[in-house]
Design an enzyme around this catalytic site. Structure first.
Site, PDB file in Angstrom:
ATOM      1  CG  HIS A  95      -6.167   1.602   6.611  1.00 19.62           C
ATOM      2  ND1 HIS A  95      -6.201   0.385   6.045  1.00 19.62           N
ATOM      3  CD2 HIS A  95      -7.344   1.396   6.895  1.00 19.62           C
ATOM      4  CE1 HIS A  95      -7.272  -0.294   6.273  1.00 19.62           C
ATOM      5  NE2 HIS A  95      -7.932   0.353   6.897  1.00 19.62           N
ATOM      6  CE1 TYR A 108       1.252   2.404   8.351  1.00 12.53           C
ATOM      7  CE2 TYR A 108       0.181   4.183   9.771  1.00 12.53           C
ATOM      8  CZ  TYR A 108       0.304   3.062   8.575  1.00 12.53           C
ATOM      9  OH  TYR A 108      -0.718   3.169   7.537  1.00 12.53           O
ATOM     10  NE  ARG A 155      -2.273   0.628   3.655  1.00  9.81           N
ATOM     11  CZ  ARG A 155      -1.678   1.135   4.810  1.00  9.81           C
ATOM     12  NH1 ARG A 155      -1.309   2.530   4.525  1.00  9.81           N
ATOM     13  NH2 ARG A 155      -1.462   0.655   5.834  1.00  9.81           N
TER      14      ARG A 155
END
Length: 391
Positions: free
Chosen positions: A289, A298, A285
């Site tokens: 998200h 992160y 990705r």
């Protein structure tokens, strides 16, 4: 649109430069197109299956067009959300090959059960790309007919669609719609994080026990929102299938050719009564998200840069250039088509009328209900209490 079958006789294509064999137990990806655009003629999977594709030049160009258009429309939706025109958006950036490859591998009679991110599969099923934007704008609940397009409604609850798909596939088998070339197969999409959900594992159990004609298609994009893959599993995801009694395989999810070949093979096995299977499309990705997420909190920039070198569109373009299947004129025409379609999408989204608030009750039940009528009446009185108010 690509229509060729993996394993079909070559139709005048030049021989590919090499082949590769994946050994049993080796987590190596099934790959037919390297990140640099080098074509691999065939790959032998762990079970001895030979994966290959033989498309016409036009079909190869069609796959590239799909990838570019899907990415551009997705980018436009992200921009619309950032400008306050959508409530939220789940981008597919980086996952185009996994979705286009698997979407084009579906036959017309096959049924797909998506999450909320399968915009590329939706596009391949012939659904107007504005349909999911109405859902995320809050003006409808998704406007396409699942029976007409063989593509179920988007499912927001993580993993729930795998149970829906399993039940549907069990029905397909019970109705005797398997065992022939024109039999029906079912595919269920989900992410790596969903594999930790009870729904998904229950779906694996039921599908395996009832030998359902179902392909579980996991887009492993490396992060379940903010949790990396190592927080989800101790072994490669595709190996989980063995514990439920059906085969699993890992494919390069950034390789549209390999994804097509692996998915078509799995679907054909399912339609011929050979039961379920699990495909782990190993991808990444590239964006957040959803538009509510900040991935910089992160993951590190160098990781994103490493995956950018494996970009699915760049490698397909390199292949077309290497084999002299497309030229600058073609690439320019595709970019211009993508621009026009994005502008058209934006204009249609901005022109969407705001629905009357009371219409939220219209499609809850096909024949209504006394309780629903009571709630509608209460809501109507609530809205009327604002009439004449000064804002």
């Amino acid at each position: 649109m690509a229509k060729g079958d993996p394993g079909a006789p070559a139709r005048g294509r030049r021989a590919a430069p090499r082949s590769r064999k994946a050994t049993t137990g080796d987590p190596e990806l099934v790959q037919l197109l390297t990140p640099s655009g080098e074509r691999i003629e065939s790959v032998t999977g762990p079970d001895g299956t030979e994966y290959r594709v033989d498309f016409t030049d036009e079909e190869y160009r069609g796959l590239y067009r799909d990838l570019v258009l899907v990415r551009k429309l997705d980018a436009e939706a992200t921009a619309l959300q950032r400008q306050g025109e959508l409530g939220i958006w789940a981008s597919l950036l980086g996952q185009e090959a996994a979705q286009v490859g698997s979407g084009r591998a579906l036959r017309s009679q096959d049924m797909a059960f998506p999450t909320y991110r399968e915009h590329g599969v939706l596009y391949c099923r012939g659904i107007d790309p504005i349909m999911p934007l109405g859902l995320f704008r809050g003006v409808d609940q998704g406007g396409w007919d699942p029976n007409e397009f063989k593509f179920n409604m988007y499912t927001i609850v993580i993993g729930a669609q795998t149970l829906h798909a399993t039940g549907y596939a069990m029905g397909v088998a019970m109705d005797g719609r398997t065992g022939t070339d024109d039999g029906e197969a079912v595919i269920a999409y989900f992410g790596d994080g969903a594999t930790s959900q009870g729904d998904v594992n229950e779906a694996f159990v039921w599908a395996g026990v009832f030998n359902s004609p179902l392909v579980f298609f996991c887009q492993n994009n490396q992060y379940a929102i903010s949790e990396p893959l190592e927080r989800q599993t101790r072994i490669p995801l595709y190996r989980r299938a063995a514990g439920f009694g059906f085969p699993g395989i890992r494919v390069d999810g950034n390789d549209v050719l390999a994804t097509y070949a692996v998915t078509r093979h799995a679907l054909d096995n399912a339609r011929h009564g050979q039961g379920p299977s699990l495909i782990e499309a190993y991808t990444y990705r590239m964006g957040a998200h959803t538009t509510s997420d900040d991935p910089t909190r992160y993951r590190i920039a160098s990781e994103v840069e490493a995956w950018q070198a494996k970009d699915p569109i760049a490698r397909m373009k390199a292949f077309l250039e290497r084999e002299k299947i497309a030229d600058a004129g073609f690439f320019g025409e595709v970019d211009e088509q993508a621009r026009r379609e994005a502008v058209d999408l934006r204009e249609r989204v901005l022109a969407m009328p705001n629905p009357e608030p009371g219409t939220i009750f219209d499609h809850v039940y096909p024949n209504g209900s006394p309780l629903l009528d009571q709630q509608r009446e209460q809501f109507s009185r609530y809205l009327e209490s604002f009439e004449g108010s000064v804002h």
